[in-house]
Design an enzyme around this catalytic site. Structure first.
Site, PDB file in Angstrom:
ATOM      1  N   ALA A 159       0.853  -1.195   0.000  1.00 43.14           N
ATOM      2  CA  ALA A 159       0.000   0.000   0.000  1.00 43.14           C
ATOM      3  C   ALA A 159       0.888   1.243   0.000  1.00 43.14           C
ATOM      4  CB  ALA A 159      -0.887  -0.016   1.237  1.00 43.14           C
TER       5      ALA A 159
ATOM      6  N   GLY B  87       0.648  -5.106   1.155  1.00 47.15           N
ATOM      7  CA  GLY B  87      -0.550  -5.221   0.328  1.00 47.15           C
ATOM      8  C   GLY B  87      -0.252  -5.913  -0.999  1.00 47.15           C
TER       9      GLY B  87
ATOM     10  N   GLU C 185      -0.474  -9.492  -0.257  1.00 48.43           N
ATOM     11  CA  GLU C 185      -1.894  -9.792  -0.022  1.00 48.43           C
ATOM     12  C   GLU C 185      -2.656  -9.890  -1.347  1.00 48.43           C
ATOM     13  OE1 GLU C 185      -3.465  -8.108   3.929  1.00 48.43           O
ATOM     14  OE2 GLU C 185      -2.190  -6.532   3.108  1.00 48.43           O
TER      15      GLU C 185
ATOM     16  N   GLU D 205       3.985  -5.004   7.343  1.00 49.12           N
ATOM     17  CA  GLU D 205       3.103  -3.989   7.936  1.00 49.12           C
ATOM     18  C   GLU D 205       3.402  -3.758   9.413  1.00 49.12           C
ATOM     19  OE1 GLU D 205       2.215  -6.301   5.818  1.00 49.12           O
ATOM     20  OE2 GLU D 205       0.597  -5.656   4.498  1.00 49.12           O
TER      21      GLU D 205
END
Ligand SMILES: CCCCCCCC/C=C\C/C=C/C(=O)SCCNC(=O)CCNC(=O)[C@H](O)C(C)(C)COP(=O)(O)OP(=O)(O)OC[C@H]1O[C@@H](n2cnc3c(N)ncnc32)[C@H](O)[C@@H]1OP(=O)(O)O
Length: 709
Positions: free
Chosen positions: A51, A90, A93, A113
């Site tokens: 992200a 992310g 993910e 994270e």
């Protein structure tokens, strides 16, 4: 081509624009009857760095990640992630939402994270345990460590690893699976494989995470989210993941850790008053280096250099030191190689008693005893021996780099490279830019630090530079607190509760109390004028605490002598135990000086120790010895065990509120008028007067910036 569609995210990170691009393109591909399978890859050979951290501070815009990944997983066409270079956060993910994953052999994968004070909240805490089982998922999610493609293959995170073109391999795989059922490939459908002793596994992990990062919320939340994957169906686990993320997302800890991420990168972007900068100064190539002195520091420095692929000539003055240095360095290199399953590069280091062997090296790092006269003689000799364009660096922890440069034939090629013990482990490198260090010299030292895996921070040339200049005042406060009624274990406990890896007295014992003793002697604070039996508590016009000197006189030098502020089982012992003898020693001391011990609160310990650090940080900014508060914070985070989740002393001051820091310092200074360092700095006062602007604007409030950098 006709039966497949490439969807290329636009950048390294999953920004709003990238999420929009992926969402729309996937929807189009799923609709388009000509498309049989989809391959997801990154731009410029990088799959995804996760992200966009900068977006976390803004209002959310663009399609959210969770439904986007869900739509990919739920699709009726196989989607294959082609992982080149990295799939982090992310990004991984997203890959876990795909039905298959192909990685290039050099790719790194991970869910970092937790290092940003968050958790993998796009289904990562629920999908990964269903794929790898609980222990592996707990390890990856609570540590945030990156793994190689080979390890990911072993764990089942990727289906294939290729040495060739990952996108081509992904296309090949995608075409080969067209028509196969997709339900078994949807990780959210899987049951989580459970270990026999589920409670035991979680208990152990919680002990580990609390030990690793005392007081940090994210690792604990990560473990809780994984537990949800073990105990709840996917959709409820996802809710739990979201709730935990909500708590973390708005926490000061997440802000601090994300600040550290950017501050670490900003520290590499140095600039000097003469206009030289990181992006306009070319570093020299370093192929060979000399290391002078094979004490603790020299050994660690030699190991770092060899591990970075630099040939080293290590010099000692006597056979005995050379021998023990050689054994120690080889041992470290061999242990490291064994751990990594490679051959130790012992051929890259030569051990010698002759300085002459340094004649061809590109750069020398001097790591002899912290004594100006000795260092000067070494630098004068280096001038004679080394090629005229060799860089001469000193690992001094606080001496004047320019004074050393002045005895050489090449002041512009002299720079400080202050490593922290153990040098092959600690991440910080202070690069001390002398007033005459050339841009090329600074660029070389900064770049070499990065190559050695360090966080290099450029600092000015003042006594103690940034780190030790601040440390001295922090230590002083701790000593004064002992005089006033605290015990070493009480001070340490308060600091450890705050988040420091080790309390200051444990650190002092570990480093050796004689180091500071020697420095104080050299500074004239201990000497013939001071009565050893009844030393005064004032020196050079300010309060002075002779307690550590008295300890050294008793032979209590810390861990190495088995006794210091604490008691150890033996000389070199590691387990610190409170020593009743110290308690009596402190009582007698207070009695002798007529000090009545008072109850000292944890709040006072933390405020005095921590605010004095920030106060000196403001003075360092005013003096131009650090370019930005971020640099000071990185020195403390990477060199002094400052808890990362509190950002650094300057960030912490901003979080607490500058007005509060000012008011508390004024309060403590009123109580202790003979401690000048408790007096709030001019810059702090000015910032509070200007209603505490954000950190980026602090420098605008320095009256006349006299940058030494
Ligand atoms: C109320 C709750 C609401 C919640 C809503 C949120 C939902 C969130 C859902 C899911 C959670 C997912 C979270 C994440 O993914 S967090 C990010 C995880 N990723 C990382 O931590 C990776 C961070 N980056 C790195 O480790 C490295 O940068 C690298 C390995 C990707 C590349 O290393 P290197 O080549 O050495 O380059 P630099 O480090 O120097 O970086 C270059 C440049 O890029 C910037 N940058 C890198 N990564 C990011 C990032 N993830 N976001 C923003 N910017 C990034 C970096 O700062 C550099 O920039 P520059 O200094 O300006 O050049």
């Amino acid at each position: 081509c006709s039966d497949e569609l490439f969807i290329r995210p636009l950048s390294l990170v999953l920004s709003a624009a990238v999420r929009k691009g992926i969402t729309e393109a996937v929807a189009r591909a799923f609709k388009d009857t000509r498309v049989k399978a989809v391959v997801l890859c990154g731009e410029n050979g990088k799959f995804c760095g996760g992200a966009d951290i900068r977006e976390f501070a803004k209002a959310m815009s663009g399609p959210p990640l969770v439904p986007m990944i869900h739509a990919i997983e739920a699709g009726e066409k196989p989607v294959v992630a082609a992982i080149e270079e990295m799939a982090l956060g992310g990004g991984l993910e997203l890959a876990l939402g795909c039905h298959y994953r192909v990685a290039h052999a050099k790719a790194r994968l991970g869910l970092p994270e937790v290092t940003l004070g968050l958790l993998p909240a796009a289904g990562g805490t629920q999908r990964l345990p269903r794929l790898t089982g609980i222990p592996a998922a707990l390890d990856l999610i609570t540590t945030g460590r990156h793994i190689s493609a080979q390890e990911a293959l072993k764990l089942g995170i990727v289906d294939r690893v290729t040495e060739g073109n990952a996108v081509e391999a992904a296309v090949e795989l995608a075409l080969s699976v067209v028509g196969r059922p997709l339900a078994p490939r949807r990780l959210s459908n899987h049951a989580t494989p459970l270990p026999a002793d589920l409670d035991g596994v979680f208990e152990e992990v919680l002990v580990q995470v609390k030990r690793r990062a005392r007081g940090a919320m994210a690792p604990v939340a990560c473990a809780k989210a994984v537990r949800a994957a073990a105990e709840l169906p996917y959709s409820r686990g996802l809710e739990c993941e979201r709730e935990l993320m909500n708590t973390l997302f708005t926490s000061g800890q997440a802000r601090a850790l994300q600040y550290c991420f950017f501050a670490q990168r900003a520290a590499g972007k140095w600039s000097l008053p003469n206009g030289a900068r990181w992006d306009n100064s070319r570093p020299r190539a370093v192929h060979t280096a000399g290391v002078i002195g094979l004490g603790t520091m020299g050994r660690g420095i030699a190991v770092c250099l060899v591990k970075a692929g630099i040939s080293v000539v290590a010099v000692e003055t006597e056979e005995k030191q050379l021998d023990s240095g050689r054994r120690a360095v080889r041992g470290m290199l061999e242990r490291d190689a064994k751990r990594r399953g490679v051959t130790a590069p012992l051929h890259m280091i030569t051990f010698t008693l002759s300085m002459q062997q340094l004649r061809d090296v590109d750069l020398v790092i001097e790591a002899v005893f912290e004594d100006m006269a000795l260092k000067k003689s070494v630098f004068a000799e280096l001038s004679r021996v080394c090629r005229p364009n060799a860089l001469l660096c000193t690992n001094t922890s606080g001496l004047d780099v320019d004074e050393l440069a002045s005895v050489t034939d090449r002041p512009p090629l002299v720079v400080g490279m202050h490593f922290f013990a153990p040098a092959h482990v600690m991440k910080l490198l202070e690069v001390i830019c002398g007033p005459r260090s050339s841009p090329e010299t600074v660029a070389t030292a900064m770049t070499l630090g990065k190559r050695l895996g360090k966080v290099s921070v450029a600092v000015g040339n003042c006594p103690g530079f940034v780190g030790n200049r601040m440390l001295k005042l922090y230590l002083d406060q701790a000593h004064f607190l002992l005089e006033e009624g605290a015990s070493p274990e009480q001070v340490d406990q308060a600091l450890e509760e705050f988040g420091f890896a080790l309390g200051i007295f444990k650190v002092a014992d570990l480093s050796g109390l004689d180091i500071g003793w020697r420095v104080r002697k050299a500074a004239g604070l201990i000497g013939p004028d001071v009565d050893p039996k009844f030393p005064s508590r004032h020196r050079q016009g300010r309060r002075y605490c002779p307690l550590p000197d008295l300890l050294c006189e008793q032979g209590r030098l810390g861990q190495k002598s088995g006794r210091g502020w604490y008691l150890y089982d033996s000389a070199g012992g590691k387990e610190a135990r409170p020593d009743p003898a110290i308690s009596s020693f402190l009582q007698e001391y207070r009695l002798r000086y007529g000090i009545s011990a008072r109850r000292i609160t944890e709040q006072e310990v933390v405020e005095r120790c921590v605010f004095v650090l920030a106060n000196e940080g403001f003075r360092i900014l005013e003096d131009g010895m650090a370019a930005a508060p971020e640099d000071i914070d990185m020195v403390y985070v990477f060199g002094y065990g400052w808890p990362r989740h509190r950002g650094g002393p300057m960030f912490h001051a901003a979080q607490v509120g500058l007005a509060t820091v000012l008011q508390r310092l004024e309060f403590y200074h009123r109580q202790n008028p003979d401690i000048p360092h408790l007096q709030p700095s001019t810059l702090l006062r000015r910032l509070v007067g200007a209603r505490s602007p954000p950190m980026q604007q602090w420098k605008q409030h320095i009256r006349s910036i006299n940058s030494q950098l």
